[in-house]
Enzyme design. Structure first.
Site, PDB file in Angstrom:
ATOM      1  N   GLU A 197       0.669  -1.219  -0.038  1.00 58.77           N
ATOM      2  CA  GLU A 197       0.052   0.001  -0.009  1.00 58.77           C
ATOM      3  C   GLU A 197       0.879   1.312  -0.012  1.00 58.77           C
ATOM      4  O   GLU A 197       2.110   1.145   0.649  1.00 58.77           O
ATOM      5  CB  GLU A 197      -0.980   0.067   1.280  1.00 58.77           C
ATOM      6  CG  GLU A 197      -2.042  -0.988   1.370  1.00 58.77           C
ATOM      7  CD  GLU A 197      -1.591  -2.084   2.407  1.00 58.77           C
ATOM      8  OE1 GLU A 197      -0.553  -1.973   2.988  1.00 58.77           O
ATOM      9  OE2 GLU A 197      -2.196  -3.188   2.363  1.00 58.77           O
ATOM     10  N   TYR A 247       8.028   2.311  -7.097  1.00 58.14           N
ATOM     11  CA  TYR A 247       7.277   1.069  -7.281  1.00 58.14           C
ATOM     12  C   TYR A 247       7.178   0.718  -8.620  1.00 58.14           C
ATOM     13  O   TYR A 247       7.360  -0.664  -9.057  1.00 58.14           O
ATOM     14  CB  TYR A 247       6.088   0.869  -6.378  1.00 58.14           C
ATOM     15  CG  TYR A 247       6.568   1.212  -5.033  1.00 58.14           C
ATOM     16  CD1 TYR A 247       7.435   0.739  -4.259  1.00 58.14           C
ATOM     17  CD2 TYR A 247       5.387   1.950  -4.221  1.00 58.14           C
ATOM     18  CE1 TYR A 247       7.658   0.698  -2.705  1.00 58.14           C
ATOM     19  CE2 TYR A 247       5.518   2.277  -2.996  1.00 58.14           C
ATOM     20  CZ  TYR A 247       6.790   1.967  -2.413  1.00 58.14           C
ATOM     21  OH  TYR A 247       7.017   2.060  -0.774  1.00 58.14           O
TER      22      TYR A 247
END
Length: 144
Positions: free
Chosen positions: A100, A112
């Site tokens: 998350e 990411y």
């Protein structure tokens, strides 16, 4: 990361994530789950400047936390820690790695994405201050 690191990690946690800091005892509890958790710190001159944690409950792995002291950003430490968690998840035979990230953190999201994570879901008002969480996934083993 070992238990002796927790106090320093927690001080960094509170400074970096004032509204969402984990309680100190949560770090202790995570370290005690050796079968499913891996935690690491990065030190410079004996001072902890970054840390991360991975949970692996097959078939999934999850980035529990990752943090770098702002004075050390831009040196590849976050990338190193993320690669370490990806490699560990692969070594544990996880099929997917999840995480998350705050919707208002474009720098982390870009990190990411550079490492093959895709946004798969959004949790409205997930964080205490009302910011959404973006759920991201990296497929580790195709065909499983």
């Amino acid at each position: 990361m070992v238990h002796a690191d927790v106090a320093a990690v927690w001080e960094m946690e509170k400074a970096l994530f004032p509204t969402d800091a984990w309680p100190q005892d949560m770090f202790v509890g995570e370290l005690d789950q050796k079968e499913t958790r891996n935690y690491w710190v990065v030190q410079d001159a004996g001072k902890i400047v970054a840390y991360c944690g991975l949970m692996c409950v097959l078939p999934l792995a999850d980035v529990q936390t990752i943090a770098v002291n702002p004075d050390y950003e831009g040196r590849g430490i976050g990338t190193h820690l993320l690669r370490l968690m990806i490699d560990t998840a692969i070594g544990r035979n996880a099929t997917d790695l999840l995480l998350e990230v705050r919707a208002d953190n474009p720098r982390a999201r870009a990190l990411y994405e550079r490492h093959g994570f895709d946004a798969i879901h959004r949790r409205a008002r997930y964080y205490r201050d009302g910011v959404d969480a973006v759920i991201m996934r990296k497929v580790l083993i195709l065909g499983n």
